[in-house]
Design a protein around this motif. Structure first.
Motif, PDB file in Angstrom:
ATOM      1  N   VAL A 125       0.814  -1.214   0.000  1.00 27.13           N
ATOM      2  CA  VAL A 125       0.000   0.000   0.000  1.00 27.13           C
ATOM      3  C   VAL A 125       0.851   1.269   0.000  1.00 27.13           C
ATOM      4  O   VAL A 125       0.313   2.368   0.007  1.00 27.13           O
ATOM      5  N   ASN A 126       2.168   1.112  -0.011  1.00 27.12           N
ATOM      6  CA  ASN A 126       3.045   2.276  -0.131  1.00 27.12           C
ATOM      7  C   ASN A 126       3.289   2.638  -1.591  1.00 27.12           C
ATOM      8  O   ASN A 126       4.067   3.539  -1.892  1.00 27.12           O
ATOM      9  N   ASN A 127       2.622   1.919  -2.476  1.00 29.48           N
ATOM     10  CA  ASN A 127       2.695   2.195  -3.908  1.00 29.48           C
ATOM     11  C   ASN A 127       1.285   2.498  -4.391  1.00 29.48           C
ATOM     12  O   ASN A 127       0.382   1.675  -4.235  1.00 29.48           O
ATOM     13  N   ARG A 128       1.081   3.683  -4.968  1.00 28.18           N
ATOM     14  CA  ARG A 128      -0.273   4.112  -5.334  1.00 28.18           C
ATOM     15  C   ARG A 128      -0.829   3.357  -6.533  1.00 28.18           C
ATOM     16  O   ARG A 128      -2.012   3.480  -6.839  1.00 28.18           O
ATOM     17  N   GLN A 129       0.004   2.591  -7.205  1.00 29.01           N
ATOM     18  CA  GLN A 129      -0.511   1.741  -8.278  1.00 29.01           C
ATOM     19  C   GLN A 129      -1.085   0.454  -7.695  1.00 29.01           C
ATOM     20  O   GLN A 129      -2.209   0.061  -7.998  1.00 29.01           O
ATOM     21  N   SER A 130      -0.312  -0.182  -6.819  1.00 25.86           N
ATOM     22  CA  SER A 130      -0.747  -1.466  -6.273  1.00 25.86           C
ATOM     23  C   SER A 130      -1.806  -1.311  -5.185  1.00 25.86           C
ATOM     24  O   SER A 130      -2.617  -2.220  -4.980  1.00 25.86           O
ATOM     25  N   MET A 131      -1.829  -0.162  -4.474  1.00 25.82           N
ATOM     26  CA  MET A 131      -2.741  -0.034  -3.337  1.00 25.82           C
ATOM     27  C   MET A 131      -4.211  -0.130  -3.739  1.00 25.82           C
ATOM     28  O   MET A 131      -5.052  -0.579  -2.970  1.00 25.82           O
ATOM     29  N   LEU A 132      -4.540   0.303  -4.958  1.00 31.16           N
ATOM     30  CA  LEU A 132      -5.936   0.298  -5.380  1.00 31.16           C
ATOM     31  C   LEU A 132      -6.314  -0.916  -6.217  1.00 31.16           C
ATOM     32  O   LEU A 132      -7.478  -1.078  -6.585  1.00 31.16           O
ATOM     33  N   GLU A 133      -5.334  -1.765  -6.529  1.00 25.81           N
ATOM     34  CA  GLU A 133      -5.636  -2.943  -7.340  1.00 25.81           C
ATOM     35  C   GLU A 133      -6.638  -3.863  -6.655  1.00 25.81           C
ATOM     36  O   GLU A 133      -7.541  -4.408  -7.293  1.00 25.81           O
ATOM     37  N   VAL A 195       5.151   6.649  -5.070  1.00 26.95           N
ATOM     38  CA  VAL A 195       5.549   5.978  -3.826  1.00 26.95           C
ATOM     39  C   VAL A 195       5.170   6.828  -2.616  1.00 26.95           C
ATOM     40  O   VAL A 195       5.397   8.037  -2.600  1.00 26.95           O
ATOM     41  N   VAL A 196       4.590   6.174  -1.617  1.00 24.80           N
ATOM     42  CA  VAL A 196       4.263   6.825  -0.347  1.00 24.80           C
ATOM     43  C   VAL A 196       5.296   6.364   0.673  1.00 24.80           C
ATOM     44  O   VAL A 196       5.238   5.239   1.162  1.00 24.80           O
ATOM     45  N   ASP A 197       6.271   7.227   0.965  1.00 26.16           N
ATOM     46  CA  ASP A 197       7.349   6.826   1.874  1.00 26.16           C
ATOM     47  C   ASP A 197       7.342   7.600   3.187  1.00 26.16           C
ATOM     48  O   ASP A 197       8.303   7.539   3.956  1.00 26.16           O
ATOM     49  N   GLY A 198       6.264   8.327   3.460  1.00 28.13           N
ATOM     50  CA  GLY A 198       6.175   9.067   4.706  1.00 28.13           C
ATOM     51  C   GLY A 198       6.754  10.462   4.644  1.00 28.13           C
ATOM     52  O   GLY A 198       6.575  11.250   5.577  1.00 28.13           O
ATOM     53  N   LEU A 221       4.887   8.991 -11.054  1.00 27.68           N
ATOM     54  CA  LEU A 221       3.647   9.534 -10.526  1.00 27.68           C
ATOM     55  C   LEU A 221       2.437   8.761 -11.033  1.00 27.68           C
ATOM     56  O   LEU A 221       2.531   7.967 -11.965  1.00 27.68           O
ATOM     57  N   VAL A 222       1.309   9.047 -10.399  1.00 23.79           N
ATOM     58  CA  VAL A 222       0.025   8.495 -10.803  1.00 23.79           C
ATOM     59  C   VAL A 222      -0.868   9.652 -11.194  1.00 23.79           C
ATOM     60  O   VAL A 222      -0.960  10.646 -10.472  1.00 23.79           O
ATOM     61  N   LEU A 223      -1.516   9.535 -12.349  1.00 24.37           N
ATOM     62  CA  LEU A 223      -2.524  10.501 -12.764  1.00 24.37           C
ATOM     63  C   LEU A 223      -3.894   9.862 -12.586  1.00 24.37           C
ATOM     64  O   LEU A 223      -4.167   8.785 -13.120  1.00 24.37           O
ATOM     65  N   GLN A 224      -4.747  10.532 -11.816  1.00 26.30           N
ATOM     66  CA  GLN A 224      -6.044   9.968 -11.442  1.00 26.30           C
ATOM     67  C   GLN A 224      -7.142  10.948 -11.849  1.00 26.30           C
ATOM     68  O   GLN A 224      -7.036  12.150 -11.593  1.00 26.30           O
ATOM     69  N   GLU A 225      -8.178  10.448 -12.507  1.00 23.33           N
ATOM     70  CA  GLU A 225      -9.282  11.325 -12.896  1.00 23.33           C
ATOM     71  C   GLU A 225      -9.934  11.946 -11.666  1.00 23.33           C
ATOM     72  O   GLU A 225     -10.212  11.256 -10.677  1.00 23.33           O
ATOM     73  N   PHE A 226     -10.155  13.250 -11.748  1.00 26.70           N
ATOM     74  CA  PHE A 226     -10.814  13.956 -10.652  1.00 26.70           C
ATOM     75  C   PHE A 226     -12.319  13.733 -10.743  1.00 26.70           C
ATOM     76  O   PHE A 226     -12.918  13.891 -11.804  1.00 26.70           O
ATOM     77  N   VAL A 227     -12.907  13.353  -9.633  1.00 27.01           N
ATOM     78  CA  VAL A 227     -14.347  13.087  -9.568  1.00 27.01           C
ATOM     79  C   VAL A 227     -14.997  14.146  -8.686  1.00 27.01           C
ATOM     80  O   VAL A 227     -14.599  14.328  -7.522  1.00 27.01           O
ATOM     81  N   ASN A 228     -15.953  14.878  -9.199  1.00 25.87           N
ATOM     82  CA  ASN A 228     -16.675  15.857  -8.383  1.00 25.87           C
ATOM     83  C   ASN A 228     -17.375  15.143  -7.231  1.00 25.87           C
ATOM     84  O   ASN A 228     -18.065  14.139  -7.433  1.00 25.87           O
ATOM     85  N   HIS A 229     -17.204  15.667  -6.012  1.00 25.70           N
ATOM     86  CA  HIS A 229     -17.735  14.982  -4.833  1.00 25.70           C
ATOM     87  C   HIS A 229     -18.269  15.936  -3.773  1.00 25.70           C
ATOM     88  O   HIS A 229     -18.330  15.587  -2.587  1.00 25.70           O
ATOM     89  N   GLY A 230     -18.644  17.134  -4.204  1.00 25.96           N
ATOM     90  CA  GLY A 230     -19.250  18.062  -3.265  1.00 25.96           C
ATOM     91  C   GLY A 230     -18.288  18.667  -2.274  1.00 25.96           C
ATOM     92  O   GLY A 230     -18.711  19.275  -1.275  1.00 25.96           O
ATOM     93  N   GLY A 231     -16.982  18.518  -2.508  1.00 19.66           N
ATOM     94  CA  GLY A 231     -15.993  19.123  -1.616  1.00 19.66           C
ATOM     95  C   GLY A 231     -15.840  18.443  -0.270  1.00 19.66           C
ATOM     96  O   GLY A 231     -15.260  19.022   0.661  1.00 19.66           O
ATOM     97  N   VAL A 232     -16.317  17.208  -0.139  1.00 20.89           N
ATOM     98  CA  VAL A 232     -16.205  16.479   1.133  1.00 20.89           C
ATOM     99  C   VAL A 232     -15.748  15.053   0.856  1.00 20.89           C
ATOM    100  O   VAL A 232     -16.252  14.401  -0.057  1.00 20.89           O
ATOM    101  N   LEU A 233     -14.762  14.595   1.626  1.00 22.41           N
ATOM    102  CA  LEU A 233     -14.352  13.188   1.547  1.00 22.41           C
ATOM    103  C   LEU A 233     -14.596  12.526   2.893  1.00 22.41           C
ATOM    104  O   LEU A 233     -14.678  13.191   3.928  1.00 22.41           O
TER     105      LEU A 233
END
Length: 365
Positions: A125-133, A195-198, A221-233
């Motif tokens: 999960v320290n890799n943004r490619q593998s963490m979401l697989e 990479v997420v290394d802290g 890097l990872v490029l991720q489509e931005f999804v409108n979400h009302g400004g709240v996560l």
């Protein structure tokens, strides 16, 4: 006996009954002092960065843990783990192959010690490619639809979980605009370090509004489509089987009209910190409504199994204009639990549950 590295909560004199005076009963005998804490029954060795120690090992956690018989002991990372302790639990969040090998060897040689968590699972999960697989493969409604609780689970879930479309780039930023066009990713795009290394750099995020400017980004890097979400996560904290959800303010939605007027790549600050809490804010009820509890429980249970982790959090957004379409945009190992309301109670109960689980296994055996 005092263990090396013990964190002292309070110094209590042997003759002190709580108000600093010795007391005698009717017979003139010295009354034994009331114990301030139960005997230590769980020793937790911790190996954390200084920043993580300060945010996590807060006085309120240490005091509560001590009152329940839990003792936190600092691990000397320069010495063999086998020469320290003995520990019931090893809690760690350190980077480096040498440390990972040390903790892995220790876990294999001491199977009765709970290691939180396995180094290889953390690396995943320290890799943004593998963490979401693992999330992309879940397809929760279909998965649980085939189980014995299928129909009722579907009735309760009222939603589905997926991940935004994304591409990974490790070299040659000049090729990014072409690849984005080729794969049909829609602007704007969120750029995240692979990479997420802290480090602070691993949390530097950018929002790209046009394809030409993408060549200015710095791989990997990872490029991720931005999804409108009302400004709240929704930040979903997971500690073993415990789940806690909090709202955080996020980036505002981007409309197509604005997109046509903006060009460039812009950095944006971390939006999920405690100071950005949206709990209690005057929000649109459709935006503020938390994801259904059955959905979160099933998601947490399945991710624990697939990821092999017990300490992590999941950042979830709901696509604006929908009631039941959720996206997981990030997973973080051993997140800032100190920002979670009442984290000290949740974490101590979790540690005690680990010990109870060991005890029950011994009884069964």
């Amino acid at each position: 006996m005092r263990l090396n590295g013990e964190i002292s909560i309070a110094n209590v004199d042997d003759d002190d009954d709580g108000d600093g005076e010795r007391k005698e009963n009717e017979l003139g005998l010295i009354r034994s002092p009331t114990p301030t804490a139960p005997p230590t029954r769980l020793v937790v060795g911790y190996a954390l960065t200084s920043k993580k120690r300060q945010s996590f090992l807060q006085p309120k956690l240490l005091a509560l843990a001590r009152s329940k018989g839990i003792l936190f002991i600092a691990v000397d990372v320069k010495q063999p783990l086998s020469d320290q302790g003995p520990f019931d639990v090893v809690l760690h969040k350190l980077a480096g192959k040498e440390w990972s090998q040390m903790i892995e060897d220790y876990g294999q040689k001491n199977p009765n010690v709970t290691v939180l968590d396995p180094p290889d699972a953390i690396e995943h999960v320290n890799n943004r490619q593998s963490m979401l697989e693992d999330v992309a493969d879940l397809n929760l409604p279909d998965y649980y639809g085939n189980s014995v609780i299928g129909f009722w689970a579907l009735k309760l879930l009222i939603g589905r979980v997926t991940v935004p479309r994304q591409l990974v780039f490790t070299t040659d930023p000049s090729s990014i605009p072409h690849e984005v066009t080729k794969e049909g990713l829609k602007l704007p795009l969120v750029a995240k370090p692979l990479v997420v290394d802290g480090s602070a750099k691993s949390h530097e995020l950018f929002l790209a509004y046009d394809k030409v400017s993408l060549a200015k980004l710095e791989p990997p890097l990872v490029l991720q489509e931005f999804v409108n979400h009302g400004g709240v996560l929704f930040k979903v904290y997971i500690i073993g089987e415990f789940i806690k959800v909090v709202r955080r303010f996020s980036l505002p939605d981007v409309c197509k009209r604005e997109l046509s007027k903006i060009a460039g790549v812009f950095p944006f600050p971390r939006v999920s910190c405690a100071s950005a809490s949206a709990d209690g804010a005057d929000l649109d009820p459709k935006v503020a409504e938390l994801p259904p509890s059955p959905l979160l429980e099933m998601l947490a249970r399945e991710l624990r199994l697939r990821l092999g982790l017990q300490l992590f959090n999941v950042d979830i957004i709901r696509e604006y204009g929908t009631r039941d379409l959720y996206y997981i945009i990030d997973i973080n190992y051993f997140p800032g639990y100190g920002k979670m309301p009442d984290y000290e109670h949740t974490f101590t109960e979790f540690l005690l549950s680990l010990e109870q689980s060991k005890y029950e296994k011994v009884l069964v055996a």
